[in-house]
Design an enzyme around this catalytic site. Structure first.
Site, PDB file in Angstrom:
ATOM      1  CD  GLU A 271      -2.773   1.562   0.541  1.00 24.91           C
ATOM      2  OE1 GLU A 271      -3.290   2.691   0.556  1.00 24.91           O
ATOM      3  OE2 GLU A 271      -3.142   0.658  -0.221  1.00 24.91           O
ATOM      4  CG  ASP A 275      -0.962   5.313  -1.166  1.00 23.04           C
ATOM      5  OD1 ASP A 275      -1.708   4.787  -2.011  1.00 23.04           O
ATOM      6  OD2 ASP A 275      -1.287   5.463   0.020  1.00 23.04           O
ATOM      7  CB  SER A 474      -5.546   2.367  -2.048  1.00 24.29           C
ATOM      8  OG  SER A 474      -5.460   1.033  -2.478  1.00 24.29           O
ATOM      9  CG  ASP A 516     -20.291  10.289 -18.505  1.00 21.84           C
ATOM     10  OD1 ASP A 516     -20.170   9.810 -17.360  1.00 21.84           O
ATOM     11  OD2 ASP A 516     -21.384  10.643 -18.986  1.00 21.84           O
ATOM     12  N   GLY A 538     -24.003   5.808 -15.352  1.00 21.92           N
ATOM     13  CA  GLY A 538     -24.831   6.314 -16.434  1.00 21.92           C
ATOM     14  C   GLY A 538     -24.290   7.645 -16.904  1.00 21.92           C
ATOM     15  CG  ASP A 542     -22.043   7.143 -12.292  1.00 27.50           C
ATOM     16  OD1 ASP A 542     -21.241   6.608 -11.508  1.00 27.50           O
ATOM     17  OD2 ASP A 542     -21.768   7.359 -13.494  1.00 27.50           O
TER      18      ASP A 542
END
Length: 562
Positions: A271, A275, A474, A516, A538, A542
């Site tokens: 992790e 990052d 993450s 989108d 959609g 959303d």
């Protein structure tokens, strides 16, 4: 009646302590899976507790955040300094004196405040702490992926009733460190290894239209940061190897500029590596800080310590990406509201805070035998920008994106829908043909995420080993954060202030500059009523992918001015 007389009368009530109250009555106690008790802590052992003091002028602070974050406001971009925020919110003199005298009478020592004076961190023996906080009983626990030791109380604590106007809560008693984010197992249907390249910086830069020239100039005071709360280390040697393997096509920095906290020599965590590597490859050649929690005292809450750092540093990176999250219902209401105020303080100062939306879709829990979706916090805070996750439509090609089924999203049960997203959310609720039953979510709550990025199938270098198939929001969060840092670079070079709290502007622009994402649904309750399906994406905004994923040239054009 003068302040001295009022204080003396109040102190008599506090010290008598006959009337008490629980400041966090809705804070659930549950030992997380994988944690075990090692028994009571020695009464003479010392521990560190954090006292959150009542703040002032929060309505005025909210008004100022709106003014400096709204492009239509004449105050847009005129951010407050830390000293401005401190002058606005610092506790009253009565609160400061009352709490200090109460702690002093209990034997607390070495109490440290912050610039805003609204947090006190003090050292006490366990015996003193249990006398100070009736009901508390300190135990040592061990657990988590790195066998972390913490000191917590399995029982609720009480405060003198006379302190109710002065203290929000005491940190370091109940909340455990967050669990490690989930990772998908490597898919078994892949037939030819050479076909699966996975997500790397070059893949991200191609998908989001970043060229080799889209890097930091190295001539500005621009900076970015990621914060770690998973008791993990990162290694600069891993970053160097990662950039050697995957960063050859763009200018980048070879090391982190600053580590805030203790950075040890233990094994690197995936992790932490994820990052740092993707924040520094998306926001390439930009000065990067890492907030690291390993080495903290066992009684401290890493996330709370990070908030204290924000309240005590006058010069901070402009963009912060954070992968921490908890279920809203697992936290006390006063804790959630206070943390939200800390985000408000950051927004007033022009900081952009990005949080991962989580990796459990809409979530699920049972209340009185009825299933409901389970929103996450801080993802649900109205003062942060929340990042969801996507996958490539074709996992072997750089194609359009679809929903990553783990992408967290939904509606807060704590925060009402903020005005900036009223139109977008109302349109989604009106037009979506796949809405879950209304009993599963709070349609009037703050809806999230706000944006998204790829979250599936990343390559990471950890402990000098390239690791494929690392997934989760993450991953998407530092990618989006790095891209915003590049936009800040252009704004600073053009004499503009950094973006600050992005959401009011983001929703005013109705998704301009973003791809989108219109296909796919995320996961939820595995029951007959919803059959594991949460919300679906959609056109437009959303609660799965927000407004969509970044198209860098278009997003830069949209956000460069004013």
């Amino acid at each position: 009646m003068g302040l001295q007389a009022r204080l003396l009368g109040l102190l008599a009530l506090v010290i008598a302590g006959k009337c008490t109250y629980n400041p966090e009555p809705d804070q659930r106690w549950m030992l997380p899976p994988g944690w075990v008790s090692l028994g009571r802590v020695d009464p003479e052992e010392e521990l560190s507790l954090t006292f959150a003091l009542k703040q002032r002028n929060l309505e005025r602070l909210s008004e100022l955040v709106q003014a400096v974050s709204d492009p239509s406001s004449p105050q847009y971009g005129k951010y407050l300094t830390l000293e401005d925020v401190a002058e606005l919110v610092q506790p009253s003199p009565l609160t400061l004196l009352t709490v200090q005298k109460w702690l002093s009478a209990a034997g607390a020592r070495n109490c440290d405040s912050v610039t805003t004076q609204d947090f006190l961190t003090c050292w006490l023996s366990v015996r003193q702490a249990e006398l100070l906080l009736p009901g508390a009983e300190f135990h040592r626990y061990v657990g988590g992926p790195t066998k972390t030791h913490v000191i917590r109380s399995p029982h609720p604590y009480q405060l003198p009733q006379a302190l109710a106007p002065h203290v929000d809560f005491v940190g370091g008693l109940h909340r455990f460190p967050p669990s490690s984010p989930r990772q998908r197992p490597e898919p078994q249907q892949v037939g030819t290894v050479s076909l699966h390249l996975g997500v790397t910086p070059s893949v991200l830069r191609q998908r989001y239209n970043l060229t080799a020239k889209d890097v930091g100039s190295g001539t500005t005071n621009n900076s970015q940061a990621c914060a770690q709360f998973l008791e993990q280390y990162f290694h600069n040697s891993d970053l160097t190897e990662f950039m050697r393997l995957f960063g050859g096509s763009f200018t980048h920095q070879a090391s982190v500029a600053k580590v805030v906290g203790k950075q040890g020599r233990g094994r690197a965590g995936i992790e932490a590596s994820l990052d740092v590597e993707y924040l520094m490859s998306a926001g390439a050649n930009i000065s990067t800080w890492v907030y690291s929690s390993p080495g903290r005292h066992e009684a401290q809450e890493p996330f709370l310590q990070w908030l204290l750092l924000l309240s005590n540093e006058s010069s901070l990176p402009h963009v912060h990406t954070v992968s921490y999250g908890d279920d809203e219902d697992s936290l006390s209401s006063i804790y959630i509201q206070r943390v939200n105020t800390e985000f408000m303080k950051a927004a007033a100062r022009g900081l952009t805070l990005l949080f991962a939306s989580g990796d459990t879709g809409a979530g699920c829990w049972s209340v009185s035998g009825r299933h409901k979706f389970r929103p996450s916090f801080p993802a649900s805070s109205p003062y942060v920008t929340t990042v969801g996750g996507t996958s490539f439509k074709n996992p072997f090609l750089i194609t359009d994106e679809v929903v990553d089924y783990i992408s967290g999203g939904g509606f807060s049960n704590v925060f009402p829908r903020p005005p900036y997203q009223e139109e977008a959310v109302a349109q989604f609720l009106k037009s979506s043909s796949h809405l879950p039953p209304s009993s599963y979510f709070n349609a009037s709550g703050r809806a999230y995420p706000d944006v998204a990025a790829l979250s599936d199938g990343y390559w990471v270098v950890s402990n000098m080993v390239p690791i494929p198939w690392v997934s989760g929001t993450s991953a998407s969060t530092p990618v989006f954060g790095g891209i915003l840092s590049l936009i800040n670079e252009h704004r600073i070079l053009n004499g503009r202030p950094p973006l600050g709290f992005l959401n009011p502007r983001l929703y005013q622009q109705h998704g301009t500059g973003l791809f989108d994402v219109t296909h796919g649904c995320h996961e939820s309750c595995l029951n007959e009523e919803v059959e594991g399906q949460g919300f679906c994406s959609g056109p437009g905004w959303d609660p799965v992918t927000g407004w969509g994923t970044p198209n860098f040239p278009a997003l830069l054009k949209t956000l460069l001015n004013p």
